[in-house]
Write a protein that holds these residues in place. Structure first.
Motif, PDB file in Angstrom:
ATOM      1  N   MET A 296       0.854  -1.181  -0.175  1.00 44.50           N
ATOM      2  CA  MET A 296      -0.015   0.056  -0.186  1.00 44.50           C
ATOM      3  C   MET A 296       0.822   1.344   0.078  1.00 44.50           C
ATOM      4  O   MET A 296       1.884   1.400   0.752  1.00 44.50           O
ATOM      5  CB  MET A 296      -1.042  -0.078   1.177  1.00 44.50           C
ATOM      6  N   LYS A 297       0.536   2.100  -0.936  1.00 44.34           N
ATOM      7  CA  LYS A 297       1.442   3.329  -1.020  1.00 44.34           C
ATOM      8  C   LYS A 297       1.395   4.199   0.171  1.00 44.34           C
ATOM      9  O   LYS A 297       0.166   4.164   0.649  1.00 44.34           O
ATOM     10  CB  LYS A 297       1.208   3.899  -2.292  1.00 44.34           C
ATOM     11  N   GLU A 298       2.332   5.289   0.534  1.00 44.39           N
ATOM     12  CA  GLU A 298       2.206   6.159   1.301  1.00 44.39           C
ATOM     13  C   GLU A 298       1.507   7.438   0.757  1.00 44.39           C
ATOM     14  O   GLU A 298       2.201   8.006  -0.410  1.00 44.39           O
ATOM     15  CB  GLU A 298       3.499   6.484   1.960  1.00 44.39           C
ATOM     16  N   THR A 299       0.730   7.995   1.273  1.00 42.86           N
ATOM     17  CA  THR A 299      -0.171   9.212   0.712  1.00 42.86           C
ATOM     18  C   THR A 299      -0.092  10.152   1.804  1.00 42.86           C
ATOM     19  O   THR A 299      -0.680   9.980   3.165  1.00 42.86           O
ATOM     20  CB  THR A 299      -1.466   8.945   0.194  1.00 42.86           C
ATOM     21  N   LYS A 300       0.520  11.477   1.549  1.00 49.66           N
ATOM     22  CA  LYS A 300       0.302  12.572   2.470  1.00 49.66           C
ATOM     23  C   LYS A 300      -1.063  13.082   2.434  1.00 49.66           C
ATOM     24  O   LYS A 300      -1.306  13.696   1.442  1.00 49.66           O
ATOM     25  CB  LYS A 300       1.582  13.434   2.254  1.00 49.66           C
ATOM     26  N   LEU A 301      -1.696  13.200   3.731  1.00 46.85           N
ATOM     27  CA  LEU A 301      -3.084  13.709   3.691  1.00 46.85           C
ATOM     28  C   LEU A 301      -3.032  15.201   4.371  1.00 46.85           C
ATOM     29  O   LEU A 301      -2.239  15.298   5.398  1.00 46.85           O
ATOM     30  CB  LEU A 301      -3.940  12.636   4.554  1.00 46.85           C
ATOM     31  N   ALA A 302      -3.838  15.979   4.062  1.00 48.29           N
ATOM     32  CA  ALA A 302      -3.975  17.401   4.546  1.00 48.29           C
ATOM     33  C   ALA A 302      -4.883  16.949   5.812  1.00 48.29           C
ATOM     34  O   ALA A 302      -5.470  15.979   6.090  1.00 48.29           O
ATOM     35  CB  ALA A 302      -4.891  17.996   3.490  1.00 48.29           C
ATOM     36  N   LYS A 303      -4.723  18.094   6.726  1.00 50.32           N
ATOM     37  CA  LYS A 303      -5.255  18.101   8.089  1.00 50.32           C
ATOM     38  C   LYS A 303      -6.990  17.983   7.770  1.00 50.32           C
ATOM     39  O   LYS A 303      -7.704  17.716   8.720  1.00 50.32           O
ATOM     40  CB  LYS A 303      -4.999  19.349   8.774  1.00 50.32           C
ATOM     41  N   ILE A 304      -7.571  18.525   6.666  1.00 48.38           N
ATOM     42  CA  ILE A 304      -8.924  18.408   6.232  1.00 48.38           C
ATOM     43  C   ILE A 304      -9.294  17.977   5.104  1.00 48.38           C
ATOM     44  O   ILE A 304      -8.537  18.183   4.141  1.00 48.38           O
ATOM     45  CB  ILE A 304      -9.496  19.963   6.443  1.00 48.38           C
ATOM     46  N   ALA A 305     -10.151  17.201   4.900  1.00 48.18           N
ATOM     47  CA  ALA A 305     -10.674  16.832   3.553  1.00 48.18           C
ATOM     48  C   ALA A 305     -11.723  17.664   3.180  1.00 48.18           C
ATOM     49  O   ALA A 305     -12.780  17.764   3.853  1.00 48.18           O
ATOM     50  CB  ALA A 305     -11.270  15.266   3.703  1.00 48.18           C
ATOM     51  N   LEU A 306     -11.995  17.786   1.982  1.00 46.69           N
ATOM     52  CA  LEU A 306     -13.385  18.596   1.449  1.00 46.69           C
ATOM     53  C   LEU A 306     -14.080  17.747   0.863  1.00 46.69           C
ATOM     54  O   LEU A 306     -13.950  16.884   0.092  1.00 46.69           O
ATOM     55  CB  LEU A 306     -12.716  19.618   0.419  1.00 46.69           C
ATOM     56  N   GLY A 307     -15.284  17.673   1.222  1.00 49.41           N
ATOM     57  CA  GLY A 307     -16.364  16.833   0.835  1.00 49.41           C
ATOM     58  C   GLY A 307     -17.449  17.430  -0.285  1.00 49.41           C
ATOM     59  O   GLY A 307     -17.781  18.422  -0.336  1.00 49.41           O
ATOM     60  N   ALA A 308     -17.573  16.395  -1.369  1.00 47.95           N
ATOM     61  CA  ALA A 308     -18.271  16.648  -2.400  1.00 47.95           C
ATOM     62  C   ALA A 308     -19.710  16.229  -2.426  1.00 47.95           C
ATOM     63  O   ALA A 308     -20.322  15.923  -3.288  1.00 47.95           O
ATOM     64  CB  ALA A 308     -17.487  16.384  -3.640  1.00 47.95           C
TER      65      ALA A 308
ATOM     66  N   ASP B 100       0.930  -0.416  -5.458  1.00 49.07           N
ATOM     67  CA  ASP B 100       0.467   0.987  -5.488  1.00 49.07           C
ATOM     68  C   ASP B 100      -1.118   1.387  -5.184  1.00 49.07           C
ATOM     69  O   ASP B 100      -1.743   1.783  -5.499  1.00 49.07           O
ATOM     70  CB  ASP B 100       0.462   1.512  -6.682  1.00 49.07           C
ATOM     71  N   ALA B 101      -1.210  -0.075  -4.265  1.00 52.19           N
ATOM     72  CA  ALA B 101      -2.794   0.032  -3.848  1.00 52.19           C
ATOM     73  C   ALA B 101      -2.990   1.031  -3.034  1.00 52.19           C
ATOM     74  O   ALA B 101      -2.133   1.859  -2.383  1.00 52.19           O
ATOM     75  CB  ALA B 101      -3.184  -1.315  -2.854  1.00 52.19           C
ATOM     76  N   PRO B 102      -4.372   1.754  -2.985  1.00 52.37           N
ATOM     77  CA  PRO B 102      -4.532   2.887  -2.380  1.00 52.37           C
ATOM     78  C   PRO B 102      -4.760   2.650  -0.841  1.00 52.37           C
ATOM     79  O   PRO B 102      -4.682   1.440  -0.479  1.00 52.37           O
ATOM     80  CB  PRO B 102      -6.139   3.179  -2.921  1.00 52.37           C
ATOM     81  N   ILE B 103      -4.908   3.653  -0.121  1.00 52.09           N
ATOM     82  CA  ILE B 103      -5.366   3.320   1.559  1.00 52.09           C
ATOM     83  C   ILE B 103      -6.714   2.563   1.202  1.00 52.09           C
ATOM     84  O   ILE B 103      -7.676   3.563   0.806  1.00 52.09           O
ATOM     85  CB  ILE B 103      -5.334   4.604   2.090  1.00 52.09           C
ATOM     86  N   ILE B 104      -6.989   1.766   2.076  1.00 52.96           N
ATOM     87  CA  ILE B 104      -8.134   1.000   1.985  1.00 52.96           C
ATOM     88  C   ILE B 104      -9.066   1.219   3.516  1.00 52.96           C
ATOM     89  O   ILE B 104      -8.457   1.042   4.558  1.00 52.96           O
ATOM     90  CB  ILE B 104      -8.255  -0.251   1.792  1.00 52.96           C
ATOM     91  N   GLY B 105     -10.074   1.833   3.218  1.00 54.62           N
ATOM     92  CA  GLY B 105     -11.125   2.229   4.298  1.00 54.62           C
ATOM     93  C   GLY B 105     -12.278   1.757   4.360  1.00 54.62           C
ATOM     94  O   GLY B 105     -12.735   1.083   3.315  1.00 54.62           O
ATOM     95  N   VAL B 106     -13.042   1.887   5.593  1.00 51.23           N
ATOM     96  CA  VAL B 106     -14.319   1.417   5.852  1.00 51.23           C
ATOM     97  C   VAL B 106     -15.143   2.554   6.359  1.00 51.23           C
ATOM     98  O   VAL B 106     -14.423   3.290   7.194  1.00 51.23           O
ATOM     99  CB  VAL B 106     -14.709   0.204   6.638  1.00 51.23           C
TER     100      VAL B 106
END
Length: 313
Positions: free
Chosen positions: A1-13, A135-141
């Motif tokens: 699984m790749k490392e992805t740097k995330l912002a402190k806030i996600a913007l929802g669509a 290169d798999a994404p972060i997988i979430g539930v």
């Protein structure tokens, strides 16, 4: 699984799907201003789903992504069981291809199982699809309780992956994911916790009260207008704190969610929503202010469990 740097806030669509939740229609021109303001200020984590308008949200976001460096943004999208083709042996691949096409991309950064409908079947198929992919994404539930979260993590690990994120409804007036131990589990296992509906669809923005209720033609009016008397009390506390920190009331619940170690998803339909998010990231609430907020919210005894929610134990 790749490392992805995330912002402190996600913007929802979510609202970009124009499903009637917010009681109005949004134009692509107005949303482009929102997108540009966010990207210019480093807010590049976008959360969407096919079921947000059955592709409308994704297509709108994809329109804005055209021509941009793929490393300049982070996309969070979902596999929603209710929209899956159950007769297909490649349902995960099928939905991903639709989403890739709508967004104009070829890789997801974060990919979620949206809810618990046939959860074992679908988290297993997601795990099988990404097994061996470096290169798999972060997988979430999303919308899972603690036992279901642990179950998903176990299945993913059986396929050489791991659970990287949890996304649940979490706000000052709905802390079930905290009370059940989900936040602790995420912290202990290096799992991102995405908190959605931090502002309760505007109910904790300080904008609405008994003399100014939510639009009667919106679904959220049915949920929040009957408890505007309680909301006025907590919004008054938010106003007091907003004066103390010299920000707007809507920024306090977001700052609270960040202080709790979560990554809030903020729905953005106006430029001012982006500006609020940017300011909220720079607020450091005191421990006393956090406790006062939570004690007040608890005393008001809100019961705003939505139709898709359940107990989080």
């Amino acid at each position: 699984m790749k490392e992805t740097k995330l912002a402190k806030i996600a913007l929802g669509a979510w609202a970009w799907g124009n499903d009637g939740t917010f009681g109005d229609e949004l134009s692509i021109n107005s949303l482009k201003l929102v997108f540009d303001r966010a990207m210019e200020n480093g807010l590049n984590l976008w959360d969407t789903a096919y079921v947000y308008g059955m592709g409308t949200s994704e297509k709108t976001l994809g329109h804005f992504l055209k021509g941009l460096d793929k490393n300049s943004y982070v996309i969070s999208d979902k596999f929603t069981p209710q929209a899956a083709n159950y007769s297909s042996k490649t349902a995960v691949k099928d939905m991903l291809e639709i989403e890739y096409n709508n967004l104009g991309i070829d890789k997801m950064d974060i990919f979620w199982l949206h809810n618990t409908v046939d959860r074992i079947k679908w988290i297993t198929e997601i795990a099988q699809y990404f097994e061996g992919d470096l290169d798999a994404p972060i997988i979430g539930v999303s919308n899972h309780n603690l036992s279901e979260i642990k179950e998903a993590d176990k299945i993913l690990k059986e396929h050489g992956l791991r659970l990287g994120a949890v996304q649940n409804h979490y706000s000052l007036i709905n802390r079930s994911s905290e009370d059940s131990g989900i936040l602790d589990f995420c912290r202990e296992n290096d799992i991102y916790f995405f908190s959605y509906m931090v502002l309760e669809q505007g109910a904790l923005s300080g904008k609405y009260n008994k003399s100014n209720p939510m639009p009667a033609n919106s679904d959220r009016a049915r949920i929040y207008n009957p408890v505007l008397d309680k909301l006025e009390i907590i919004n008054e506390k938010l106003r007091v704190l907003s004066d103390k920190y010299d920000v707007s009331p809507a920024q306090i619940p977001v700052a609270w969610a960040i202080a709790k170690g979560t990554l809030p998803i903020i729905g953005v339909t106006k430029v001012e929503h982006v500006d609020d998010a940017l300011k909220a990231m720079n607020i450091s609430l005191s421990e006393d202010d956090i406790k006062d907020l939570e004690d007040l919210a608890d005393s008001l005894n809100f019961n705003l469990v939505r139709m898709w929610e359940k107990k989080m134990e």
